[in-house]
Enzyme design. Structure first.
Site, PDB file in Angstrom:
ATOM      1  N   HIS A   1       0.846  -1.202   0.000  1.00  0.00           N
ATOM      2  CA  HIS A   1       0.000   0.000   0.000  1.00  0.00           C
ATOM      3  C   HIS A   1       0.873   1.240   0.000  1.00  0.00           C
ATOM      4  O   HIS A   1       1.971   1.250   0.549  1.00  0.00           O
ATOM      5  CB  HIS A   1      -0.973   0.015   1.180  1.00  0.00           C
ATOM      6  CG  HIS A   1      -0.335  -0.243   2.512  1.00  0.00           C
ATOM      7  ND1 HIS A   1       0.007  -1.499   2.942  1.00  0.00           N
ATOM      8  CD2 HIS A   1       0.036   0.607   3.486  1.00  0.00           C
ATOM      9  CE1 HIS A   1       0.550  -1.424   4.140  1.00  0.00           C
ATOM     10  NE2 HIS A   1       0.600  -0.153   4.500  1.00  0.00           N
TER      11      HIS A   1
ATOM     12  N   HIS B   1       0.722   5.182   1.169  1.00  0.00           N
ATOM     13  CA  HIS B   1      -0.003   6.180   1.972  1.00  0.00           C
ATOM     14  C   HIS B   1       0.014   7.509   1.219  1.00  0.00           C
ATOM     15  O   HIS B   1       1.088   7.969   0.809  1.00  0.00           O
ATOM     16  CB  HIS B   1       0.704   6.402   3.317  1.00  0.00           C
ATOM     17  CG  HIS B   1       0.769   5.196   4.205  1.00  0.00           C
ATOM     18  ND1 HIS B   1      -0.076   5.028   5.287  1.00  0.00           N
ATOM     19  CD2 HIS B   1       1.578   4.110   4.202  1.00  0.00           C
ATOM     20  CE1 HIS B   1       0.214   3.893   5.903  1.00  0.00           C
ATOM     21  NE2 HIS B   1       1.220   3.310   5.265  1.00  0.00           N
TER      22      HIS B   1
HETATM   23  P1  5GP Z   1       1.774   0.227   7.293  1.00  0.00           P
HETATM   24  O1  5GP Z   1       2.547   0.545   8.536  1.00  0.00           O
HETATM   25  O2  5GP Z   1       1.617  -1.265   7.075  1.00  0.00           O
HETATM   26  O3  5GP Z   1       2.311   0.940   6.097  1.00  0.00           O
HETATM   27  O4  5GP Z   1       0.351   0.851   7.535  1.00  0.00           O
HETATM   28  C1  5GP Z   1      -0.837   0.145   7.706  1.00  0.00           C
HETATM   29  C2  5GP Z   1      -1.927   1.173   7.807  1.00  0.00           C
HETATM   30  O5  5GP Z   1      -3.168   0.519   7.811  1.00  0.00           O
HETATM   31  C3  5GP Z   1      -1.889   2.032   9.081  1.00  0.00           C
HETATM   32  O6  5GP Z   1      -1.792   3.397   8.727  1.00  0.00           O
HETATM   33  C4  5GP Z   1      -3.195   1.700   9.800  1.00  0.00           C
HETATM   34  O7  5GP Z   1      -3.764   2.832  10.424  1.00  0.00           O
HETATM   35  C5  5GP Z   1      -4.060   1.178   8.668  1.00  0.00           C
HETATM   36  N1  5GP Z   1      -5.037   0.188   9.055  1.00  0.00           N
HETATM   37  C6  5GP Z   1      -4.873  -0.849   9.920  1.00  0.00           C
HETATM   38  N2  5GP Z   1      -5.994  -1.592   9.988  1.00  0.00           N
HETATM   39  C7  5GP Z   1      -6.885  -1.015   9.142  1.00  0.00           C
HETATM   40  C8  5GP Z   1      -8.232  -1.329   8.791  1.00  0.00           C
HETATM   41  O8  5GP Z   1      -8.837  -2.297   9.250  1.00  0.00           O
HETATM   42  N3  5GP Z   1      -8.838  -0.519   7.891  1.00  0.00           N
HETATM   43  C9  5GP Z   1      -8.216   0.569   7.353  1.00  0.00           C
HETATM   44  N4  5GP Z   1      -8.896   1.310   6.488  1.00  0.00           N
HETATM   45  N5  5GP Z   1      -6.941   0.908   7.668  1.00  0.00           N
HETATM   46  C10 5GP Z   1      -6.284   0.117   8.553  1.00  0.00           C
END
Ligand code: 5GP
Length: 141
Positions: A104, A106
């Site tokens: 993903h 951001h």
């Molecule tokens: P990472 O650290 O893997 O780049 O970020 C994962 C992101 O997913 C975080 O910003 C967190 O807030 C978001 N996130 C975690 N669980 C969920 C969820 O169930 N739904 C959504 N929409 N975002 C999520």
């Protein structure tokens, strides 16, 4: 060797419609929805539909396409939230800050002099997320 993709991750469940989300954009190759714990208003996640754990295993074309959509979301978000700038982030593997193991990007609207909240600091109210979703969808139209 790269770690294997696990189709039980949260974003794979969102893609399959098994979990709800605030969808802002979808086409045949990508999907974008609001982060449930936004670090800034309008914090959006752009994902490829193809299974990929992160930048280490994604097909280059799938990554390039996700970035193309991230740009589209960034431009719409800057207008929708009257932002001063945009920050993109992409984390790969736990040591790189990754928590959910479906690639993903951001997309985060930024405001002059305002720091990002720390990751996962607070769950946003559903009605706020719904209003931000409407705003983004309108800006994308
Ligand atoms: P990472 O650290 O893997 O780049 O970020 C994962 C992101 O997913 C975080 O910003 C967190 O807030 C978001 N996130 C975690 N669980 C969920 C969820 O169930 N739904 C959504 N929409 N975002 C999520």
């Amino acid at each position: 060797m790269a770690a294997a993709y696990d189709s039980g991750n949260i974003f794979a469940k969102i893609l399959r419609g098994e979990l709800p989300c605030n969808k802002v954009y979808e086409d045949d190759r990508s999907f974008a929805f609001l982060d449930i714990m936004p670090r800034t208003p309008g914090h959006t996640l752009v994902i490829p539909k193809a299974p990929a754990r992160n930048i280490l295993d994604v097909a280059p074309d799938d990554f390039a396409y996700a970035m193309r959509i991230a740009q589209k979301i960034a431009i719409a978000a800057k207008g929708a939230f009257s932002a001063d700038g945009i920050t993109l982030q992409q984390f790969s593997e736990a040591a790189g800050g990754q928590v959910v193991f479906h690639l993903h990007v951001h997309v985060m609207p930024r405001f002059a002099g305002v720091a990002l909240l720390p990751p996962a600091s607070r769950k946003e109210e559903p009605e706020v997320l719904a209003e931000h979703t409407r705003r983004l969808i309108a800006a994308l139209a």
